[in-house]
Write an enzyme that holds these catalytic residues in place. Structure first.
Site, mmCIF file in Angstrom:
data_model
loop_
_atom_site.group_PDB
_atom_site.id
_atom_site.type_symbol
_atom_site.label_atom_id
_atom_site.label_comp_id
_atom_site.label_asym_id
_atom_site.label_seq_id
_atom_site.Cartn_x
_atom_site.Cartn_y
_atom_site.Cartn_z
ATOM 1 N N GLU A 17 24.042 43.591 -26.672
ATOM 2 C CA GLU A 17 23.471 44.936 -26.529
ATOM 3 C C GLU A 17 24.017 45.627 -25.283
ATOM 4 O O GLU A 17 24.269 46.825 -25.276
ATOM 5 C CB GLU A 17 21.936 44.857 -26.432
ATOM 6 C CG GLU A 17 21.254 44.370 -27.700
ATOM 7 C CD GLU A 17 21.619 45.209 -28.908
ATOM 8 O OE1 GLU A 17 21.646 46.458 -28.783
ATOM 9 O OE2 GLU A 17 21.901 44.627 -29.965
ATOM 10 N N SER A 63 42.609 33.412 -24.294
ATOM 11 C CA SER A 63 42.378 33.907 -25.662
ATOM 12 C C SER A 63 43.349 33.452 -26.744
ATOM 13 O O SER A 63 42.923 33.239 -27.854
ATOM 14 C CB SER A 63 42.330 35.429 -25.737
ATOM 15 O OG SER A 63 42.084 36.012 -24.526
ATOM 16 N N HIS A 91 32.967 38.897 -35.268
ATOM 17 C CA HIS A 91 33.935 38.123 -34.493
ATOM 18 C C HIS A 91 33.749 38.425 -33.007
ATOM 19 O O HIS A 91 33.758 37.516 -32.169
ATOM 20 C CB HIS A 91 35.354 38.481 -34.936
ATOM 21 C CG HIS A 91 36.404 38.016 -33.976
ATOM 22 N ND1 HIS A 91 36.749 36.692 -33.834
ATOM 23 C CD2 HIS A 91 37.159 38.683 -33.075
ATOM 24 C CE1 HIS A 91 37.678 36.577 -32.898
ATOM 25 N NE2 HIS A 91 37.947 37.771 -32.426
ATOM 26 N N SER A 92 33.580 39.704 -32.680
ATOM 27 C CA SER A 92 33.350 40.094 -31.290
ATOM 28 C C SER A 92 32.798 41.508 -31.329
ATOM 29 O O SER A 92 32.558 42.054 -32.399
ATOM 30 C CB SER A 92 34.649 40.068 -30.494
ATOM 31 O OG SER A 92 35.486 41.120 -30.915
#
Lengths: 307, 452
Positions: free
Chosen positions: B172, B258, B387-388
């Site tokens: 959030e 990543s 996913h993100s």
């Protein structure tokens, strides 16, 4: 893809997802799953697949989700894409387009902010092109697809949101030509991709201060358009290169050498090259800004050169 | 024990012809060993009401050590051993003549056959998945698992709740523009926490990016998580990496990078150094289902196998690699079958069953350290979240599928029922915990601004 049924797209999440930056949005629905192919996560493999497809007559457009991931495909790009036309004595051509978003974005971290143009520029046999506006993006992409050579097209993450009016009729730009953005008299500023916008911003300030910079977007990173650049150098006698790749071994370094070799007599001052710092791009916003060339630095450099 | 050895040899004979043809074995080695054990246990009436609880994993270990020694005899194709086997085993099959003739190729002796038979690309049955708790939180009848004591179980549950709430609030926060990026582990809390609980703090973790639960278990504070996400001056990474790319030397948690699967070849290197130091610890390297497509997965596993590196590879098979479903990622029966291709022992476990994951990792860790060999664990789960924050998964998968896994197959709910049934957790403690964690996370997010 409409004009030529041999054109296809390979990459991760390019099909129904439309690509991580939505570049291939809608294409899978229109042309089917086979022509817009979602591949597993193996950059070396799908680039190799593209080379193989190209050798048998297809014209693949290979997308790296982020240019940085194409480092995994370096072997395929250098040893196969670049070399096979030469080593087969011309029997095979590799008409691929390798593209993807690169460059420093907004806080994407070091691994997602790679500038591969400097790593790729030595590879013999491939052409490097960087687009910077909506107009030249379309033109260069078409030219790249139609070219019989392997072309690496560098797009920039932060330029995907640009909106511009472009002609309805079909147009194709030349892959080896630079673009005259702003003619001038005092100094030649050579740039490409996103730095073009930083340069134009600096140009406004410079014009207010009474300078008249000539801004050229070199577009073709390999080979350099020495014709346009040379004419400009002969006119202004001063050169400033503004780029986003690292100082060491970057495009600017090669360009400096090329201009020195060819147009040394016309230069009144040493060539100045402004590049990003030789560090992995940090995540923190303030730090990231410091590693990339900013307009005030460009203004200061021009003032210094034009003493 | 002598009885066991001879019994198992007989069974080995029966299986022998199948081995020569190399289909997928009908009984996987570990299953095989448990079958023997199960008979023994039943005969000595070991059962209890809540399934057969065993006090320590060593009971398994004794068994699996012997079994694996046996397995090694008739599984691995080392030339001398295979040669011995071929000569000393009496047959009464039709294939007797063929089976006794062997060829000495590089790599060991192989017996040959006159029948051209292809190994099928898919076994008749998929490798079964180890689970211990049913969807209602009851131990499944006949299941054997190491009992978890109250303290550990409650800590596990609390950590799962903390992870879930932390994920929600940080997500959030990204939507509100406070941080630029976030990646949740929703749906995979059990894998995160149960794995962490089963390891020791000496075990070196090489994560992919969906394993913050391990740091949480090891004592990384909510403040430290917030600091990293904000990239402030108190961040251990000094603001140099994106949010969720945690890294902590003192917690033995390598900084997240990543690009997918780059940590897998590195795992063999870390294991190598642990081996040289003769440490009682192993390396745990994570990847997702998508990561198994990367070239580094092949290289990493192959190296670990060849070098006898003490690496525990854990693959979180959550069904989706951004928008690519498993059907488009590989055609094999998941990831567990890939282990055998490299000569690595592997197991498939229900990733939403915290107890099963705990047991599996405990056993696997013992194997890895004492036998100094890699082990592959495939934890099946589902990626409930996107996913993100740069992704909207409703665009490529049905919303009811996501809802189903979020509610009916929720790992937290399942574990909670089990803990609750044991009388270790109450509803009051639940609401108190949730309220408290929420307050804390919000507080630490605000505090992070001070260090910007």
């Amino acid at each position: 893809m409409d004009r030529d049924p041999r054109v296809c797209v390979f990459g991760e999440d390019v099909g129904h997802y439309g690509g991580s930056y939505k570049v291939t949005k809608g294409l899978a629905e229109k042309y089917g799953d086979l022509r817009v192919l979602d591949t597993p996560i193996a950059e070396n493999s799908f680039t190799g697949m593209g080379v193989g497809a190209a050798m048998t007559g297809l014209r693949p457009v290979i997308e790296g989700m982020n240019m940085g991931f194409l480092l995994l495909a370096f072997n395929q790009i250098s040893d196969n894409c670049g070399m096979l036309h030469y080593t087969s004595g011309g029997q095979f051509t590799i008409p691929t387009v390798i593209r993807g978003p690169g460059g420093v974005g907004r806080q994407l971290g070091a691994e997602h902010s790679q500038r591969l143009e400097s790593y790729f520029q030595s590879i013999p046999g491939i052409q490097l092109v960087a687009c910077s506006t909506v107009y030249n993006a379309k033109g260069l992409m078409k030219a790249a697809i139609r070219s019989e050579n392997p072309v690496v097209l560098f797009e920039h993450v932060l330029l995907y949101n640009l909106k511009e009016r472009i002609p309805d009729e079909e147009y194709v730009l030349s892959l080896e030509e630079a673009e005259m953005v702003r003619p001038g008299e005092h100094i030649t500023i050579l740039t490409y991709s996103r730095m073009r916008y930083h340069v134009m911003q600096a140009a406004k300030t410079l014009v207010n201060k009474g300078y008249d910079p000539e801004v050229i977007d070199i577009r073709s990173l390999k080979p350099f358009d020495l014709y346009t650049i040379g004419n400009s150098v002969k006119k202004t006698h001063r050169v400033l290169i503004v780029e986003e790749c690292m100082r060491t071994g970057g495009i600017g370094a090669s360009l400096t050498a090329a201009i020195n070799e060819n147009f040394h007599d016309y230069l009144d001052a040493p060539i100045v090259c402004l590049s990003s710092q030789d560090v992995p791009t940090p995540y923190a916003g303030t730090l990231e800004e410091w590693t990339v060339v900013q307009p005030p630095q460009i203004v200061a450099a021009v003032e210094n050169l034009c003493q | 024990m002598a009885i066991w050895l001879s019994r198992s040899k007989k069974i080995a004979h029966l299986l022998k012809p199948k081995i020569a043809y190399f289909p997928q074995p009908k009984i996987a080695p570990s299953e095989f060993s448990y079958k023997i054990y199960e008979n023994h246990v039943n005969s000595s009436s070991f059962g209890t009401l809540s399934g057969e609880n065993i006090r320590s994993p060593h009971v398994f270990l004794d068994n699996s050590a012997t079994m694996s020694a046996l397995n090694r005899q008739w599984r691995r194709t080392e030339s001398t051993r295979a040669g011995e086997q071929v000569e000393t085993v009496p047959y009464s099959d039709d294939n007797y003549e063929d089976e006794n003739q062997a060829l000495d190729f590089p790599g060991g002796r192989v017996s040959f056959t006159h029948e051209m038979k292809f190994i099928s690309e898919a076994a008749d049955k998929r490798i079964p998945c180890y689970r211990v708790l049913s969807d209602d939180g009851y131990p499944i009848a006949g299941s054997r698992f190491e009992q978890v004591d109250k303290e550990t179980a409650v800590k596990m549950y609390k950590s799962m709740v903390t992870l879930q709430i932390m994920d929600n609030i940080f997500y959030e926060a990204q939507r509100q523009g406070r941080i630029s990026f976030y990646l949740t582990s929703t749906g995979e809390e059990a894998i995160n926490i149960a794995t962490a609980a089963a390891l020791t703090s000496d075990d070196v973790i090489l994560p992919q990016y969906r394993e913050p639960g391990i740091l949480l278990w090891r004592g990384f504070t909510l403040q430290e998580f917030a600091n990293q996400c904000f990239g402030n001056s108190a961040d251990y990474g000094k603001g140099k990496q994106m949010p969720i790319h945690y890294g902590s030397n003192k917690h033995n948690f390598f900084t997240i990078s990543s690009p997918i699967a780059t940590q897998l070849p590195q795992a063999a290197g870390v294991a190598y150094s642990l081996k040289m130091d003769k440490k009682e610890a192993c390396v745990v390297a994570f990847t997702g289902d998508g990561g198994t497509s990367e070239g580094d997965f092949h290289a990493g596993l192959n190296f670990a196998a060849v070098m006898d590196a003490p690496v525990l590879f854990i693959c979180r098979n959550n069904g989706w690699a951004i928008s690519t479903p498993i059907s488009e990622q590989f055609r094999s029966d998941g990831v567990v079958v890939k282990g055998q291709a490299y000569g690595i022992r592997s197991i498939r476990v229900d990733g939403n069953d915290a107890l099963a994951v705990y047991n599996t990792i405990r056993a696997a860790r013992e194997m890895v350290i004492h036998e100094q060999k890699p082990v592959l664990v495939e934890a099946l789960s589902y990626r409930v979240g996107h996913h993100s924050t740069s992704d909207d998964s409703t665009k490529y998968r049905p919303v009811d599928e996501i809802e189903h896994w979020k509610t009916a197959r929720n790992p937290l709910a399942r574990f909670r029922k089990w803990v609750h049934k044991n009388g270790w957790w109450t509803d009051d403690e639940e609401s108190e915990l949730r309220g408290s964690i929420r307050k804390q996370v919000k507080y630490f997010i605000n505090a992070a601004y001070f260090f910007l």
